[in-house]
Write an enzyme that holds these catalytic residues in place. Sequence first.
Site, mmCIF file in Angstrom:
data_model
loop_
_atom_site.group_PDB
_atom_site.id
_atom_site.type_symbol
_atom_site.label_atom_id
_atom_site.label_comp_id
_atom_site.label_asym_id
_atom_site.label_seq_id
_atom_site.Cartn_x
_atom_site.Cartn_y
_atom_site.Cartn_z
ATOM 1 N N GLY A 1 -10.194 -11.187 10.972
ATOM 2 C CA GLY A 1 -9.285 -11.927 10.082
ATOM 3 C C GLY A 1 -8.107 -12.506 10.832
ATOM 4 N N ARG B 1 -2.811 -12.894 13.268
ATOM 5 C CA ARG B 1 -1.494 -13.420 13.658
ATOM 6 C C ARG B 1 -1.386 -14.895 13.291
ATOM 7 N NH1 ARG B 1 -1.930 -14.047 20.168
ATOM 8 N NH2 ARG B 1 -4.168 -14.297 20.319
ATOM 9 N N LYS C 1 0.270 -20.017 14.294
ATOM 10 C CA LYS C 1 -0.357 -18.931 15.062
ATOM 11 C C LYS C 1 0.721 -18.186 15.833
ATOM 12 C CE LYS C 1 -3.918 -18.036 18.555
ATOM 13 N NZ LYS C 1 -5.014 -18.643 19.327
ATOM 14 N N GLY D 1 0.845 -9.220 15.967
ATOM 15 C CA GLY D 1 0.948 -10.439 15.163
ATOM 16 C C GLY D 1 1.606 -11.603 15.877
ATOM 17 N N ARG E 1 -1.183 -25.278 14.428
ATOM 18 C CA ARG E 1 -2.471 -25.926 14.642
ATOM 19 C C ARG E 1 -2.859 -26.733 13.406
ATOM 20 N NH1 ARG E 1 -6.333 -21.134 16.866
ATOM 21 N NH2 ARG E 1 -6.173 -20.272 14.759
ATOM 22 N N ARG F 1 -14.678 -20.120 9.785
ATOM 23 C CA ARG F 1 -15.443 -19.768 10.987
ATOM 24 C C ARG F 1 -16.838 -19.264 10.626
ATOM 25 N NH1 ARG F 1 -10.956 -18.098 14.323
ATOM 26 N NH2 ARG F 1 -9.158 -19.100 13.355
ATOM 27 N N ASP G 1 -16.431 -15.255 15.520
ATOM 28 C CA ASP G 1 -15.193 -15.484 14.761
ATOM 29 C C ASP G 1 -14.371 -16.619 15.363
ATOM 30 O OD1 ASP G 1 -15.075 -13.287 16.767
ATOM 31 O OD2 ASP G 1 -12.921 -13.473 16.452
ATOM 32 N N ASN G 2 -14.766 -17.097 16.540
ATOM 33 C CA ASN G 2 -14.060 -18.237 17.146
ATOM 34 C C ASN G 2 -14.863 -19.523 17.025
ATOM 35 O OD1 ASN G 2 -11.968 -16.565 17.888
ATOM 36 N ND2 ASN G 2 -12.762 -16.192 19.944
#
Length: 501
Positions: free
Chosen positions: A100, A103, A125, A138, A188, A195, A264-265
């Site tokens: 998840g 951060r 981020k 975080g 970003r 994802r 997850d990326n």
Amino acid sequence: MNSPETLPTQRLRLADLRITNRFATLPGDFYTSLASTPLPSPYLVCASEGAAGLIGLDSEEFAHPEFIAAFSGNLTLPGSCPLAAVYSGHQFGVWAGQLGDGRAILLGETAAPADPMGTLELQLKGSGKTPYSRMGDGRAVLRSSIREFLCSEAMAALGIPTSRALCVIGSDMRVLREMPETAAVVTRMAQSFVRFGSFEHWFYKDRKTELQLLADYVIANSFPELQDEARPYHALLAEVSRRTANLVAQWQAAGFMHGVLNTDNMSILGLTLDYGPYGFMEGYDPAHICNHTDSHGRYSYRMQPRIAEWNCYALGQALLPLIGETDDVYDALSVFKPTFESSMQRLWQAKFGFSSTLEGDAKLIDRLFELMAVSRVDFPYFFRQLSSVTLSQTHKDDALRDLFIDLSGFDAWLSEYRQRLTLENSDDTLRKQAMDKVNPKYVLRNYLAQIAIDKAQNKDFSEVKNLLNILQRPFDEQPEHAQYAALPPDWASGIEVSCSS
Ligand code: AMP
Ligand code: MG
């Protein structure tokens, strides 16, 4: 879709940005609503005019305290609905369970007239702990925030799909990594931050209702053209596989290594996402590992296409309950290989200055890579120089020859390359022009980023800005910046980049 040229140039003030958050319309299990943790005494490190332009934001705003407050997470922009999204994933090939936004905080989306989908989401981020932070603090350090910022904007300028970076805001707040560093927040932008792991999350929890809700949400917001398909989930998997195959082909051609290709990326939109220990190939070594933590080389340069496909399989597994039949999942995934191969072929063809692919080209290209690997020839430097080869031999060949240890091997290759060029009646000048549009002169070498980071850590942000400007025009000659296109200094090979960020 409007082309950017036909759009009225918007110059919005920050206060005029209209933000909404459609992700927040999903059920509460998909995220946790929470505000970012304030960043003490924030200051602007760098902002991208190009990224701001996508959302119509006037770059004059960069200097305003509200801009710094908003993108350090200290001021909540009206309309935004800050949240951290939940997802899971496979890390280094092993199921890691729930991860998840540990951060990151999603503010919501705003209009982006030049974007094909018309909106871009804004995400902070490094903006503090969330329920998904696990053992982390975080935060993100200035070093990795600058790396993400510069590479996002550099990749966009290379024409490679990527999340964008609006700005980096720094602070003197200390954060502990291998050594003490300072915190920063990078903003970003992407049409969506969903994802592969967002789907895996619900699949592994056996929650088909949520899985379907997410798939329908992604189709409606990011792939509306698939809504009318007879098999929309099959079509979604095929489209994501196609985009991912094209993306990884572009990475290979640019010599880009992501470094942490965990599921997850992996962006559901086929964007380069989550910049960490990435790197651009310099001395050519197909087994090169850019992430110091990746001891087995799972994410090495040559492995990237296979891993990207493996990740699509992980997504396919997660979508199986919606698609229904295993054979249909395989059918959708079968798009990957041919897409990657044809994309790769087209990209090499252009990099070598061929107008078409002829029999024997693959062998010629492979032989060159073998020679490059033996001599660890600098990848971007070689390809940029290659366009100076003319049909007749000249002294310009020396700049290329000097890169190789096996001179006779290279001479033999060069003469075959010349012969190959004559098969297309190729004009030296036109070929050079075409090649210089696909072989960048300027890439974000690790040592260039490191110099900018070292200065920034001493509060001198000029080199970050300078690099951003150079990398926004990677194909242009920019003779005044020629030293940025030179071979890297000896100390550059000692730089190690790890997952620590
Ligand atoms: P990454 O390898 O950077 O993609 O991160 C993997 C997971 O770890 C994601 O869920 C991140 O949000 C989380 N993470 C990484 N660094 C931190 C940190 N400093 N604090 C909290 N979570 C983090
Ligand atoms: Mg990540």
